[in-house]
Design an enzyme around this catalytic site. Structure first.
Site, PDB file in Angstrom:
ATOM      1  N   ASN A 152       0.670  -1.124  -0.173  1.00 23.99           N
ATOM      2  CA  ASN A 152       0.054  -0.041  -0.021  1.00 23.99           C
ATOM      3  C   ASN A 152       0.830   1.203  -0.006  1.00 23.99           C
ATOM      4  OD1 ASN A 152      -1.804  -1.887   0.226  1.00 23.99           O
ATOM      5  ND2 ASN A 152      -3.046  -0.914   2.072  1.00 23.99           N
ATOM      6  N   MET A 153       0.263   2.421  -0.480  1.00 22.48           N
ATOM      7  CA  MET A 153       0.745   3.759  -0.659  1.00 22.48           C
ATOM      8  C   MET A 153       1.524   3.947   0.848  1.00 22.48           C
ATOM      9  SD  MET A 153       0.812   5.359  -3.207  1.00 22.48           S
ATOM     10  CE  MET A 153       0.007   5.597  -4.770  1.00 22.48           C
ATOM     11  N   LYS A 154       0.738   3.813   1.912  1.00 25.08           N
ATOM     12  CA  LYS A 154       0.973   4.131   3.175  1.00 25.08           C
ATOM     13  C   LYS A 154       2.392   3.396   3.746  1.00 25.08           C
ATOM     14  CE  LYS A 154      -0.834   3.777   7.074  1.00 25.08           C
ATOM     15  NZ  LYS A 154      -1.760   3.164   8.183  1.00 25.08           N
ATOM     16  N   GLY A 155       2.482   2.108   3.032  1.00 31.36           N
ATOM     17  CA  GLY A 155       3.777   1.161   3.535  1.00 31.36           C
ATOM     18  C   GLY A 155       3.594   0.666   5.034  1.00 31.36           C
TER      19      GLY A 155
END
Ligand code: B12
Ligand code: B12
Ligand code: PLP
Ligand code: PLP
Lengths: 269, 531, 531, 269
Positions: A144-147
């Site tokens: 995910n983008m957030k990592g």
């Protein structure tokens, strides 16, 4: 690392025993005292005989100076033990070699740069939690983008085209999708390890890949709380990641492996 | 105050404490002890020892000097008189006098030297005292300078969580250094090196670095120096000042206090009531010693820790909270009489009630909050459960977690970490790690819980605190009536009875003769001294 | 209310929930599902199964009947119509009809039988429904009688600590019995037999006693019977009623609810939102199923448990408390619409924030107290930390101890015990013992802590609770605007997106034809039914 | 107790494995699965090699299915482990015989009655915590009026003249006192077990008794958290009591032993 050295912060004094990597033993409250704590339950009620049985098991585990410090009755027919002992066993630490993921750690920006310069296109990565396993937090932490813990996920890398197919994706579906989308790497998450289903699942994926002659077509990577690199290699994959993995670890490895294979292919020509 | 406690009753308790301490002070001012005199010798800079063949141990020069004066029936004039006179007579420094004396195998007798004019002797003695005490002030300033460059975890307003205090007890000071630095890295703010068992009954301070101990490591000047140096290094690395604690209660209380001040220790267990009750030390001996010790601590800004927590290991902890509070009022007054500010009084209390007593967590909160309200400026040394800790380390670890929560909820100042293995062995390195990780989590997660919660008017918590205060006033009135010595004999504290002339060390007490000279004591008594 | 929460805002949230549920109810009343119809078959007393060679598993007769009607495109009239008609036509009981059908290998078609006058069919169907539901009422009364003779740990006023709920998951129902009785002796009040993984995706209920499971034990009628019988024995021995829980969320929700009612279970995980978000079950399918399931639970006085706690394992637990609260308002309204009283709503919430977030314990207390204040009569199912639990079981055990304290402090009703090994494996017998001993200590020690503590006006705790309520109202307004289905698609809950026509089980949904007949549903809908 | 039986509350079903006393093994979440928990610290920093060292130690202890579930860094140069495994070891419980104090439990009132009738005088018991050990709570629990957990202490028994000499009493002092007061039994408490000082202390007491020809003069009893009957007998005493002992246990034993010796003496005459 030489084999004998004083523990951190120890004043240089003969009474301070050095760490001996050739005979590495637990440190209780003194070097090499071998002290460890053990707890277990026996299917008999507490009694002096049951306590002796617990002590006997500790002896069989290789302990001496055994203290059975707790014998409690959780319920009828069971007894719970906490024991301490000093173990005779030691390990030659210098002989321990652990297969490690061969990858040079690179930052988010370095990776995107190198891909732009040396690859010239996005590296395609497809990932999923396979089989019956419905746990997505692990694979999402990587994709995910957030990592994860402030470390950006693969979707955020301009050099990567990362596709997260979510959970309960069958091995066949994942492979077919990878073929269809001409992926470069396949990332598999396995969280549940009940009766080693995670190992069976990974081995089944690689069997399928072999059958379809795709073994060397993709970089095969797996990860999960009960997985690591040696286990992954044993299951036939290229790399494996355990608890605490950051997306940048995976991004660095996939790039290195991609470039290794690219170079190898050029040489063969 | 968070609890509605009767301020008049609190004042009444303090008034009685003043009276009790005044009686005891009369006794203190009329006597001295071998330990107090030896401390003056150490303040003169005589910190050596010689290998005494009889006890196959290093025997301190301070003991040799004081023993000789006692043998020559001259000690009642005070060692300062004889040492100052000897310095004048031999035109030597105190250390040179001591060396000559110890090498004279008994022939060089201080009390036999020609006596100079008393004015000159007094002037010389005063100079020696001034110089000796100035060294302590220098170490105090050195500490404050070091702390200024680092983060000081001790928060005087107790808004921040208490400092985290752990013990090491390997028996080998060098091994203790390894474990102390490990504990500091895992979050410990205060390291206490537990004394070897029964050292409190030795009438001399062991000497040099020691690698063999029994349930602890000997308290020696060299061991203090080694550990303080190691913790200074770790403090600089961590950017956080790590404090060092040791134990003075026992026959050498004032000497350990002096040496601790000389080696720049930060906290000191210093409580004559503990010595009397739990080590059967003679009452007069240790009360006299305590006064000198606390004067030294006050000058050196060493926090004292007192041992009321131990009362609850022998007496029932639910019923006897008032014994702890009454003893704290007395200890507070003794410390104030030794020029000590409340900010340095780590008065002891503990969470020791039976964990399966109904609503026990409410009662423990009540007593901890009451103690904070009654002693708003004192850091308070809050001790973990010991007596009801079990071999089941999983239960014990939870029991300690509740102790951590009560401690941060009631804004304690000094928090001695409970070890899950309290009922089993002196802590392993892994035990300390578990305890520190639990405390870091709870202190961080409940840092401002105290500000957020208010106690119900006349609730169970408030009523229990009021009951303990009432019981304490009653007990103090009884102590006032019969006097402290008789009160101790009648099991007022910890269900233990001691007689005024019983216990160890009584032989080391002597009446001051008219010409008694002790400029160290005189200068320490001056309120403004060394400010 | 202990926190100053704006009652107008709470009322506004409830108003929106009514609107949201009214839209969904329109959809529910226009449809039925294969699972709802199978439940009616089971209520007719058809609980057999036959060994289906294809899947080498026992396949329930209820499925055979409903599958056949679906194949013959007749299901939209409701299975009750066809079965009642068959009983009249063949002058048989439902079970005999079922047996004949299954042995006719497909030739005996319900929809092909001659159709009696609809009035007669309706009358017969009503009789079957009356009889089927009466059996549930009888089991309810049986439970209440049994409880009266024992101590009921569930305290409706929540002054006593919450009931202690533990899970067993050996995969073998007989092994589960051993561990369940052991847990009950160690203090557990509620036993939950965790379902084998992925059973929620099976469109039929496994049959018979099962000894092989995967991360849990199959939910079958025989397994329910075996465990309930064993717990009845243990309850009598202990003098304390031990409750049994199972999990209905998934494709067989109403059937599991029916079977649970028939076998006198006490708690049931029953939440369509959980199925949608975490099992990717089709929205329409599981919302329709949920209504019937909760009607059955209401009649049988089975507590439902909802799964909002899971939102905080995928979404950040500090930021997303409002997702949980909004979902709870909606679940409350769905349950009220199914004639369920608040006393039976085990609405789910959890302590899942990162343990090292500053003042995290204050924030968790704020949310737990807010939930108790907003749903004063609901027991509330408070779930332990899972996501931030560690392999370091000593830390995890302390983390659970704080969860125990927050739970009793805020008067929760149902407390699911955290296991120190949450991050490692399904619990060992020893793990449960540790967890129960910790909970027994903290619940006993802090039983009346909630009554004793008041939250500071406008303190951090109160402000955090007010913020979560405000955020919830905002989210509910958004859901009201876009509708529940679109809201789920736009990741309003648990950062998970689902489509209205996506997910498993959509094929099992059908529009009710005009002549649709379901007397079970009609009687269950009547508020006064079976009182 | 026969060797095989179903665990408490188990339905009689073939799938439920019975308890097998001849091969008693820990019960994790199923009979005989042998699962136990272990924790220890190693004097090296965490690393894949250090984790493998921990796994190797678990193998040497006789575990399989090993999970190293935690590897933490308490401080520089150390790593803390929590592990789980299934042990191969088993114990033949039927063969375990533990020396037990031979005593018939009698109540407070029965004891006083029997002494009045069959002894005709108070039995004199002297006790102390010996050597350097200053712990008195243990010996007080046995001696004081209040006793322990509601079970009256020896001082409260009219049949006994119980004298508690407190702590840090030297062996010589205790023996001399017992001789002077013509005691019948000597009770010794030892709490601290540092470097087995409690064992040395007890053995030294018995050596002194032998030297003074007093071995059979007194009933020698000891007790403490790290003591039990087998250890006491090994040190040469007559009986030993461990944690959780109630005064009535001790009172019953001393009376039984006193009457046994009285009867034996009569026979010899
Ligand atoms: C959240 C959760 C759930 C959620 C899942 C929600 C979701 N959408 O993911 C819900 C409630 C649905 C759930 C269900 C179940 N769960 Co669950 N669950 C957990 C829990 C609490 C947290 C897991 C997690 O999110 N960890 C956090 C992430 C970040 O860590 P991680 O998974 O290890 O991932 C990291 C590394 O491993 C690595 N990594 C992981 N994957 C990958 C992949 C690649 C390619 C790479 C490079 C790296 C990598 O990187 C990540 C970041 O560092 C754990 C307990 C725990 N505390 O661990 C139980 C746990 C995993 N669940 C468990 C069980 C048994 C179940 C159920 C079977 C229960 C049941 N009987 O119904 C079901 C299974 C459903 C199914 N079909 O799989 C067990 C597993 C036991 C075992 N022997 O394996 C656990 C351990 C709990 C327990 N103690 O019983 N669960
Ligand atoms: C209270 C206490 C103290 C008090 C003692 C006060 C007193 N007057 O007793 C004080 C503070 C003085 C103290 C000092 C020290 N203590 Co301490 N103390 C404890 C503590 C907390 C409780 C012990 C206790 O009272 N248990 C309760 C009683 C009822 O149980 P019990 O002793 O087991 O007795 C029962 C049975 O064993 C049996 N029993 C016992 N004796 C006898 C005798 C007979 C004849 C019979 C029949 C039965 C019997 O019956 C009793 C009732 O069932 C323990 C930790 C713990 N929680 O156990 C540490 C502990 C015993 N102490 C310890 C240590 C190291 C010390 C010191 C050395 C610390 C130091 N370095 O200064 C000193 C030693 C002083 C000395 N010279 O001995 C260690 C011992 C470690 C070890 N390896 O043995 C412990 C385990 C703490 C720790 N984890 O480090 N201590
Ligand atoms: C005030 C005080 N002094 C000293 C000690 C320890 O002294 P000792 O070495 O005699 O055990 C304690 C208790 O541990 C104490 O509370
Ligand atoms: C409401 C609800 N239903 C069901 C389950 C479990 O169902 P499954 O068997 O699909 O994991 C859970 C979570 O454990 C839940 O919270």
């Amino acid at each position: 690392m030489e084999n004998k050295f004083l523990p951190y912060g120890a004043p240089d004094h003969p009474s301070v025993k050095p760490v001996d990597l050739k005979n590495l033993r637990p440190y209780g409250d003194a070097m090499n005292d071998g002290r460890a704590q053990v707890s277990f339950t026996l299917p008999v009620n507490p009694s002096p005989e049951a306590e002796e049985a617990a002590r006997e098991l500790m002896r069989k585990m290789g302990f001496h100076d055994i203290k059975v410090v707790a014998m409690e009755k959780p319920s009828e027919g069971f007894s719970f033990y906490v024991c301490y002992g000093a173990m005779d066993h030691a390990v030659d630490y210098t002989k321990i070699h652990v297969l490690k993921v061969e990858a040079q750690f690179k930052s988010f920006y370095e990776i995107n740069d190198i891909i732009k310069k040396e690859v010239g296109r996005k590296i395609i990565i497809v990932g999923a939690t396979t089989g019956f396993d419905a746990h997505t937090v692990g694979i999402d932490a990587i994709f995910n983008m957030k990592g994860y813990k402030g470390d950006y996920g693969l979707e955020r890398y301009s050099g990567y085209d990362a596709r997260n197919l979510g959970a309960q994706v069958l091995n066949e579906e994942l492979l077919d999708y990878a073929i269809k989308e001409k992926a470069d790497a396949i990332l598999v998450s396995q969280i549940v390890d009940e009766k080693d289903c995670h190992i069976d699942n990974l081995k089944e994926l690689m069997r399928l890949a072999e059958q379809k002659g795709l073994r060397d077509h993709f970089i095969f990577v797996c990860g999960g709380p009960r997985l690591n690199h040696p286990i992954a290699v044993e299951c036939g994959l290229d790399a494996g990641f355990g608890p605490g993995t950051l997306p940048s670890h995976v991004a660095s490895y996939v790039l290195d492996e991609f470039l290794r294979r690219k170079a190898a292919k050029k040489e063969k020509k | 105050m968070k609890l509605a406690l009767d301020r008049k009753k609190i004042a009444a308790c303090r008034k009685i404490a003043v009276k009790v301490s005044r009686d005891v002070r009369k006794m203190i001012d009329a006597h001295s002890t071998v330990a107090q005199e030896r401390s003056c010798v150490r303040l003169m800079g005589i910190d050596g020892a010689y290998l005494n063949p009889k006890i196959k141990q290093y025997y301190p020069l301070a003991n040799v000097i004081v023993d000789q004066l006692q043998e020559d029936d001259a000690l009642s004039r005070g060692v300062s008189y004889w040492m100052a006179n000897a310095c004048l007579e031999k035109n030597m420094t105190p250390t040179q006098v001591a060396e000559e004396l110890v090498n004279s195998n008994g022939t060089f007798r201080l009390a036999k030297l020609p006596q100079h004019k008393s004015a000159d002797v007094e002037k010389k003695a005063k100079a020696l005292a001034k110089e000796g005490l100035a060294r302590l002030v220098a170490r105090r300033k050195e500490r404050n300078k070091l702390i200024k460059g680092l983060h000081d975890p001790q928060d005087r307003s107790f808004k921040k969580p208490p400092v985290k205090y752990v013990i090491v007890a390997s028996g080998n000071i060098f091994e203790d250094v390894v474990q102390a630095r490990s504990a500091a890295q895992a979050g410990a703010d205060v390291i206490a090196v537990i004394r070897s068992t029964a050292q409190s009954l030795l009438d001399y301070m062991p000497h040099g670095a020691t690698t063999e101990g029994f349930g602890g490591t000997y308290a020696t000047q060299e061991n203090f120096r080694i550990m303080r140096k190691a913790l200074d290094e770790e403090s600089t690395k961590l950017g956080r000042y790590i404090r060092l604690t040791n134990y003075s209660s026992g026959l050498c209380m004032p000497e350990i206090a002096t040496v601790a001040a000389q080696e720049r220790l930060d906290f000191l267990l210093c409580d004559s009531l503990y010595g009397i009750l739990f080590r059967d030390i003679n009452m007069m001996r240790t009360l006299i010693d305590q006064h000198f010790s606390r004067l030294v601590c006050a000058l050196s800004e060493i926090y004292i820790n007192t041992g009321e927590d131990n009362y609850l290991t022998t007496a029932d902890a639910v019923e006897n909270g008032h014994q702890v509070l009454s003893s704290q009022f007395i200890n507070e007054r003794f410390a104030l009489d030794a020029n000590m500010k409340e900010e340095f009084m780590g008065l002891g209390h503990a969470m020791e009630m039976n964990p399966f007593h109904p609503d026990v967590i409410l009662l423990e909160i009540a007593r901890a909050q009451m103690t904070r309200d009654i002693f708003p400026k004192a850091p308070l040394k809050y001790m973990p459960p010991t007596r009801h800790m079990e071999g089941d380390i999983f239960f014990s670890h939870v029991y300690d977690a509740i102790f951590n929560l009560v401690s941060v909820l009631t804004n304690q100042g000094i928090h001695l970490l409970g070890m899950p293995t309290e009922a089993i062995h002196t802590p392993l390195l892994g035990d300390r790690f578990m305890a520190l990780k639990s405390t870091n989590y709870i202190f961080g997660g409940a840092e401002h819980l105290g500000e957020e919660l208010i106690y119900k008017k006349n609730g169970k918590i408030e009523k229990w605190a009021q009951k303990v205060l009432d019981d304490s006033l009653k007990l103090l009135k009884y102590i006032d009536k019969v006097g402290l010595f008789a009160a101790i004999e009648r099991k007022c504290f910890a269900e233990v009875s001691r007689k005024i002339d019983g216990g160890k060390g009584y032989k080391g007490v002597f009446k001051r003769s008219d010409g008694y000279l002790n400029p160290f004591l005189d200068q320490l008594e001056r309120k403004d001294y060394g400010k």
